[in-house]
Design a protein around this motif. Structure first.
Motif: not given
Length: 201
Positions: A82-92
């Motif tokens: 859950x803490x990494x969700x912003x990073x996922x969106x950044x990659x996308x």
């Protein structure tokens, strides 16, 4: 925009269930390339500290997660994801600026982040899809680890955590109306992945 059914696929699932192999084949068959989210996680951990982002460093600060109950390790894994969700969106978001199809795969892709990424893709006029692989059998995951990482011995505790995480991801994916595909039988997985992506598209 690509000529296939999608521009970006997020391929999620727990550790040790065959995601990397599935992602490589899907990318090869679709003329895409693979983005391994684990590389992004490692990069983020290198430039942050446990004091700055504690949920990103649980497994760097624990003395030995194998000594903890599987349920506690699962909770830490979910907190990390859950803490990494912003990073996922950044990659996308970065991939949305590039006219080359990509398969983004990783343990820490959450269905919540995938659903939001799909929404952003639609707003940008791009086709973002997500699918989550599932393996319910901890014994099978133990065997997968033994084949992939024989130098670490029999990793039953890690496999138990992974099986529990797989169940959690599957439950979350269904809540977001995202497809969940069983890893086995292996021989039919590529066809079933394509079918799930076609149906979702």
């Amino acid at each position: 925009m690509t000529t296939g059914a999608w521009d970006i696929v997020l391929l999620g699932g727990a550790s040790g269930i065959g995601k990397s192999r599935a992602a490589a084949r899907l990318a090869r068959e679709s003329g895409a390339f693979v983005v391994e989210f684990d590389d992004v996680v490692s990069a983020i951990q290198e430039i942050t500290t446990a004091g700055q982002h504690p949920d990103l460093h649980h497994f760097n600060t624990l003395p030995d997660s194998a000594e903890l109950p599987a349920t506690q390790v699962l909770d830490l894994q979910i907190a990390t994801a859950r803490a990494l969700e912003p990073a996922v969106l950044g990659v996308v978001r970065n991939r949305l600026t590039v006219n080359v199809p990509a398969v983004i795969e990783g343990d820490y892709l959450t269905p919540a982040a995938a659903a939001r990424a799909m929404h952003e893709g639609t707003a940008a006029g791009r086709r973002v899809q997500a699918v989550f692989l599932h393996e319910a059998d901890a014994g099978q995951i133990t065997a997968n680890y033994a084949e992939r990482e024989p130098e670490y011995g029999i990793q039953t505790h890690r496999a138990e955590v992974s099986a529990r995480f797989s169940h959690w991801l599957g439950d979350q994916a269904r809540r977001h109306a995202l497809p969940v595909v069983d890893c086995r039988p292996w021989d039919s997985l590529p066809a079933r992945l394509h079918a799930a992506l076609h149906a979702a598209g």
